[in-house]
Design an enzyme around this catalytic site. Structure first.
Site, PDB file in Angstrom:
ATOM      1  CG  ASP A 169     -30.376  -1.016 -16.019  1.00 12.54           C
ATOM      2  OD1 ASP A 169     -30.399  -1.996 -16.793  1.00 12.54           O
ATOM      3  OD2 ASP A 169     -29.336  -0.607 -15.475  1.00 12.54           O
ATOM      4  CB  SER A 170     -30.960  -5.464 -14.822  1.00 10.59           C
ATOM      5  OG  SER A 170     -29.717  -4.930 -15.199  1.00 10.59           O
TER       6      SER A 170
ATOM      7  CE1 TYR B  29     -33.725  -7.960 -15.226  1.00  8.08           C
ATOM      8  CE2 TYR B  29     -33.957  -6.482 -17.098  1.00  8.08           C
ATOM      9  CZ  TYR B  29     -34.392  -6.917 -15.859  1.00  8.08           C
ATOM     10  OH  TYR B  29     -35.481  -6.330 -15.274  1.00  8.08           O
ATOM     11  N   GLY B  30     -28.150 -10.267 -18.129  1.00  6.88           N
ATOM     12  CA  GLY B  30     -27.296 -10.875 -19.152  1.00  6.88           C
ATOM     13  C   GLY B  30     -27.364 -12.389 -19.252  1.00  6.88           C
TER      14      GLY B  30
ATOM     15  CB  CYS C 109     -31.389  -2.494 -19.553  1.00  8.11           C
ATOM     16  SG  CYS C 109     -30.728  -4.176 -19.514  1.00  8.11           S
ATOM     17  CG  ASN C 110     -27.311  -1.662 -24.420  1.00  2.00           C
ATOM     18  OD1 ASN C 110     -27.369  -1.242 -25.558  1.00  2.00           O
ATOM     19  ND2 ASN C 110     -26.888  -0.904 -23.427  1.00  2.00           N
ATOM     20  CB  THR C 111     -29.676  -7.456 -21.669  1.00  2.83           C
ATOM     21  OG1 THR C 111     -28.266  -7.331 -21.521  1.00  2.83           O
ATOM     22  CG2 THR C 111     -30.036  -8.926 -21.786  1.00  2.83           C
TER      23      THR C 111
ATOM     24  CD  GLU D  13     -22.685  -2.268 -10.163  1.00  2.00           C
ATOM     25  OE1 GLU D  13     -22.640  -2.941  -9.121  1.00  2.00           O
ATOM     26  OE2 GLU D  13     -23.726  -2.107 -10.848  1.00  2.00           O
TER      27      GLU D  13
ATOM     28  CB  CYS E 139     -23.152  -1.580 -21.234  1.00  3.90           C
ATOM     29  SG  CYS E 139     -23.594  -1.987 -19.518  1.00  3.90           S
ATOM     30  CB  THR E 140     -27.213   2.067 -19.237  1.00  5.21           C
ATOM     31  OG1 THR E 140     -27.578   0.843 -18.586  1.00  5.21           O
ATOM     32  CG2 THR E 140     -28.094   2.268 -20.448  1.00  5.21           C
ATOM     33  CG  HIS E 141     -23.186  -0.447 -15.323  1.00  3.70           C
ATOM     34  ND1 HIS E 141     -24.309  -1.231 -15.389  1.00  3.70           N
ATOM     35  CD2 HIS E 141     -22.920  -0.292 -13.997  1.00  3.70           C
ATOM     36  CE1 HIS E 141     -24.687  -1.551 -14.161  1.00  3.70           C
ATOM     37  NE2 HIS E 141     -23.867  -0.994 -13.297  1.00  3.70           N
TER      38      HIS E 141
END
Lengths: 298, 298
Positions: B24-25, B56-57, B87-89, B166, B215-217
């Protein structure tokens, strides 16, 4: 965001005893019904075989789309909680339209089989055997490569496999009463093997390690096809995979039948020969089909 | 049929102890790693967080595609048996290219989440919350409607959810040593709820009965998002669904780790603050991350 009006958010029912609707142009879809009955023994099934208009293959997609709308509507009127289009041609012709039309989930047989193949291949070479119409629709190639762009798909039309499967079922020995002992016995004539070798040779040469049986008739020929392809090739039955998808959808929606629900199977045909449907169908469904009713859709 | 040369058909290995590669980023992909560790406790994992180039967005798809190629290659060089683009992006930017490039299966997080949502919705109204880049890529809408053309998809960009997740992790009380007791505790400030209400109000008004955390977050915010949406809305975690897909792929290929294989987790970051990654990452992964190594890819 789309501006259409919001629908009601119904709370999830814990159970749903309504039957699952399954249809095909004829008998092939009974392999899907059989897998459903095996995987979900509490679920009732309403099956319709559109024998009067079989086969769908040579018809235009538009015409078949109309059949899907008509039969789907008939099943929905019978209170089904889901519709399974157990026919590859009908899936290619009418799935998206049916999903937009009917108030219950509609699935076809292509996506479940494609997904299983994409997950199973180890060398990224997947073969597909199907009717001419299905191969020409490119439905499997598109669906597999949508899931994994690294996979090369090799498709072969095997039109005579439908006829071989039906002949093999008819030639299986023993009276109909013994159909359960004939469960997996489709009689394989040496001539059938020759045809299969000829059809499958290009796929063997291509080195596919996974082969999709892309017609609901073809699981009946698993022994024949597997024998020619060899044990190292994984055969994917669209019928088995479609039944798995039904199970997953019912699980996600908490829409399984109750634990004490006794499954009821109802069979309908648009054709006139009810005895033929009962006898032949019992061998494909691998359970006695007691009664078949004629339904007039045409 | 394509004319490329046949590849060797290797017999299926019964087991494969090689690790699963996940990247992931930054930290979000650790929710995927966590779900993998939970669902497949014998599988080793190599995780890379590309913190040096996070997020990455705002980057171009072409640039992110280059990152996917680079990191995927690095993971393959480390002997992984599969790559998960967590990561979706990065999935939208580089999945298909990666599938065509690497000799191991590559999956992203979009298709598994889309599929679960298509199966779960009862009123055919699915919401998606994601970063701006993911919403603009239309990846979820396309993937969901590819599976069921009858579903209307309502997507909303919720860019501040990453920051809230976060912050909430950082604000969770107690020393790092107690992270396990903090397992599901992401501190929710009243201000966070206001932001969530504002973001989610259009989806509530639209009457969605299923919401994809795209989104993985976002699985870290399940309590916050679920609280605002209400109990009748099914939340779909792309992280959980991606882990399910990994399990299915390993099962189909007979590529699980051996029953006596002791899972090893390795963590790498392209960033410089290893202590930050260790502390913060442990709370997301919900297991102590003992060591993190820096890797220079930039």
């Amino acid at each position: 965001m789309p501006s259409s009006a919001p629908g009601p958010t119904a709370p999830a029912p814990a159970f749903d005893d309504a039957p699952i609707g399954v249809f095909d142009s004829g008998f092939g879809g009974l392999t899907v019904a059989r897998e459903l009955a095996k995987a979900l023994p509490r679920e009732s099934i309403v099956y319709l075989g559109d024998s009067a208009r079989c086969p769908y293959g040579p018809r235009t997609l538009q015409e078949v789309d109309g059949f899907v709308q008509q039969i789907g509507g008939w099943l929905v009127d019978r209170g089904v909680k889901m519709v399974v289009i157990a026919c590859n041609t009908a899936t290619a012709a009418g799935l998206a339209h049916a999903q937009r039309t009917f108030p219950v989930p509609v699935i076809g047989v292509v996506e479940p089989g494609a997904r299983a193949a994409a997950h199973a291949t180890r060398n990224n070479r997947v073969g597909v055997v199907a009717t001419k119409a299905t191969v020409e629709s490119n439905a499997y190639t598109k669906a597999i490569r949508h899931l994994d762009a690294g996979i090369t798909v090799f498709s072969t039309a095997t039109p005579r496999f439908v006829e071989i499967a039906e002949q093999g079922i008819r030639m299986a020995e023993g009276p109909l009463e013994n159909y359960t002992s004939l469960a997996s016995k489709v009689y394989i004539r040496p001539a059938f093997e020759e045809i299969a070798r000829e059809y499958l040779e290009p796929l063997r040469r291509a080195g596919v390690d996974t082969l999709v049986l892309g017609c609901t008739h073809f699981p009946l020929l698993k022994a024949l096809i597997g024998g020619v392809m060899g044990r190292e090739v994984t055969l994917i039955s669209s019928s088995t995979e479609a039944a798995r998808d039904v199970a997953e959808i019912l699980a996600r929606r908490s829409a399984y039948a109750r634990a004490d629900h006794e499954a009821r199977y109802e069979f309908y045909t648009t054709g006139d020969d009810l005895e033929e449907f009962r006898g032949f169908g019992s061998r494909v469904f691998r359970e006695p089909i007691d009664t078949v009713a004629h339904v007039d859709l045409v």
